[in-house]
Write a protein that holds these residues in place. Structure first.
Motif, short mmCIF file in Angstrom:
data_model
loop_
_atom_site.label_atom_id
_atom_site.label_comp_id
_atom_site.label_asym_id
_atom_site.label_seq_id
_atom_site.Cartn_x
_atom_site.Cartn_y
_atom_site.Cartn_z
N GLY A 91 0.81 -1.22 0.00
CA GLY A 91 0.00 0.00 0.00
C GLY A 91 0.85 1.27 0.00
O GLY A 91 2.06 1.23 0.16
N ALA A 92 0.18 2.40 -0.15
CA ALA A 92 0.86 3.70 -0.26
C ALA A 92 1.72 3.99 0.98
O ALA A 92 1.41 3.51 2.08
N THR A 93 2.79 4.78 0.79
CA THR A 93 3.71 5.12 1.88
C THR A 93 2.96 5.68 3.08
O THR A 93 3.25 5.34 4.23
N ASP A 94 1.99 6.55 2.82
CA ASP A 94 1.17 7.12 3.90
C ASP A 94 -0.01 6.17 4.17
O ASP A 94 -0.88 6.01 3.31
N PRO A 95 -0.04 5.54 5.35
CA PRO A 95 -1.12 4.57 5.64
C PRO A 95 -2.53 5.14 5.43
O PRO A 95 -3.43 4.40 5.05
N ALA A 96 -2.67 6.45 5.63
CA ALA A 96 -4.00 7.07 5.45
C ALA A 96 -4.44 6.98 3.99
O ALA A 96 -5.64 7.02 3.70
N LYS A 97 -3.46 6.87 3.07
CA LYS A 97 -3.80 6.81 1.64
C LYS A 97 -3.71 5.39 1.08
O LYS A 97 -3.94 5.17 -0.11
N ALA A 98 -3.34 4.44 1.93
CA ALA A 98 -3.17 3.06 1.46
C ALA A 98 -4.53 2.39 1.26
O ALA A 98 -5.51 2.70 1.95
N GLU A 100 -7.52 -0.34 1.33
CA GLU A 100 -8.04 -1.25 2.36
C GLU A 100 -7.40 -2.63 2.21
O GLU A 100 -7.23 -3.12 1.09
N GLY A 101 -7.06 -3.24 3.33
CA GLY A 101 -6.54 -4.61 3.29
C GLY A 101 -5.04 -4.70 3.12
O GLY A 101 -4.46 -5.77 3.27
N THR A 102 -4.38 -3.58 2.78
CA THR A 102 -2.92 -3.63 2.62
C THR A 102 -2.25 -3.58 4.01
O THR A 102 -2.86 -3.16 5.00
N ILE A 103 -1.00 -4.01 4.04
CA ILE A 103 -0.27 -4.07 5.32
C ILE A 103 -0.17 -2.68 5.95
O ILE A 103 -0.35 -2.51 7.17
N ARG A 104 0.12 -1.68 5.14
CA ARG A 104 0.26 -0.32 5.72
C ARG A 104 -1.09 0.21 6.22
O ARG A 104 -1.13 0.93 7.22
N LYS A 105 -2.17 -0.14 5.52
CA LYS A 105 -3.49 0.30 6.00
C LYS A 105 -3.83 -0.40 7.32
O LYS A 105 -4.32 0.21 8.26
N LEU A 106 -3.53 -1.69 7.37
CA LEU A 106 -3.89 -2.48 8.56
C LEU A 106 -3.02 -2.16 9.77
O LEU A 106 -3.50 -2.11 10.90
N TYR A 107 -1.71 -1.99 9.53
CA TYR A 107 -0.77 -1.94 10.66
C TYR A 107 0.02 -0.64 10.77
O TYR A 107 0.79 -0.48 11.72
N GLY A 108 -0.11 0.27 9.81
CA GLY A 108 0.63 1.53 9.85
C GLY A 108 -0.12 2.60 10.64
O GLY A 108 -1.35 2.54 10.76
N LYS A 109 0.64 3.57 11.19
CA LYS A 109 0.03 4.65 11.96
C LYS A 109 0.12 5.98 11.23
O LYS A 109 -0.80 6.79 11.25
N ASN A 110 1.31 6.25 10.68
CA ASN A 110 1.55 7.52 9.98
C ASN A 110 2.72 7.33 9.01
O ASN A 110 3.24 6.23 8.89
N LEU A 111 3.15 8.42 8.37
CA LEU A 111 4.18 8.33 7.32
C LEU A 111 5.46 7.65 7.78
O LEU A 111 6.06 6.87 7.04
N SER A 112 5.91 7.93 8.98
CA SER A 112 7.13 7.29 9.48
C SER A 112 6.84 5.89 10.00
O SER A 112 7.53 4.93 9.65
N GLU A 113 5.82 5.80 10.81
CA GLU A 113 5.47 4.51 11.43
C GLU A 113 4.48 3.79 10.50
O GLU A 113 3.33 3.54 10.85
N ASN A 114 4.99 3.48 9.30
CA ASN A 114 4.10 2.90 8.27
C ASN A 114 4.28 1.39 8.15
O ASN A 114 4.10 0.81 7.08
N ALA A 115 4.62 0.77 9.26
CA ALA A 115 4.64 -0.70 9.44
C ALA A 115 5.78 -1.42 8.71
O ALA A 115 6.49 -2.22 9.32
N VAL A 116 5.92 -1.17 7.41
CA VAL A 116 6.93 -1.90 6.65
C VAL A 116 7.62 -1.00 5.63
O VAL A 116 7.06 -0.01 5.16
N HIS A 117 8.84 -1.40 5.29
CA HIS A 117 9.59 -0.79 4.19
C HIS A 117 9.51 -1.71 2.98
O HIS A 117 9.44 -2.93 3.14
#
Ligand code: CMP
Length: 139
Positions: A91-98, A100-117
């Motif tokens: 999903g997109a780098t910014d979880p807010a824009k990722a 639905e169902g992607t790892i960053r959407k599910l587990y990310g908080k914000n641009l830095s804390e976006n779960a995975v690289h």
């Protein structure tokens, strides 16, 4: 011709929150084969070296502080068209824009804390894999 490997990290906040198992399960269900994997803590200097292409950007300081704030999981993944497909998958780098169902959407908080690289090119995938793994660890 696109490469068969990409490099990923589960970032400190996702590791700390206990999302490692869920994230790895999702990655494997997505058809990505784990070629190499380790849990490791980066120093601020090592995180700075890993993200050296972002030196001078406004988020560099916070990003390297965050990435050295606790353990991470580093892994090399194998898949057809690995870099592009994995970037879509997480999903997109910014979880807010990722999506639905992607790892960053599910587990990310914000641009830095976006779960995975996820690597942004085949060249980055090679450089980043070599940063964490020796040849013998990746075969
Ligand atoms: P990552 O895929 O690890 O690569 C660089 C990281 O910089 C990115 O994920 C984000 O976590 C982080 N970052 C923080 N702020 C920004 C920003 N404004 N634009 C892009 N990346 C950012």
């Amino acid at each position: 011709m696109t490469g068969k490997i990409t490099f990923t990290m589960i970032k400190p906040s996702a590791f700390q929150a206990g999302y490692t198992g869920n994230i790895l399960a999702k990655i494997e269900e997505g058809g990505y084969k784990i070629k190499a994997m380790k849990k490791i803590s980066l120093t601020k200097e090592q995180a700075g070296h890993f993200y050296e292409m972002h030196i001078g950007k406004p988020f560099y300081e916070d990003l390297t502080t965050f990435m050295s704030s606790g353990p991470i999981i580093a892994a090399i993944l194998e898949h057809d068209n690995a870099v592009e497909s994995f970037r879509k998958f997480i999903g997109a780098t910014d979880p807010a824009k990722a999506e639905e169902g992607t790892i960053r959407k599910l587990y990310g908080k914000n641009l830095s804390e976006n779960a995975v690289h996820g690597s942004d090119s085949d060249e980055s995938a090679e450089r980043e894999s070599g940063f964490f793994f020796s040849l013998i660890e990746r075969t």
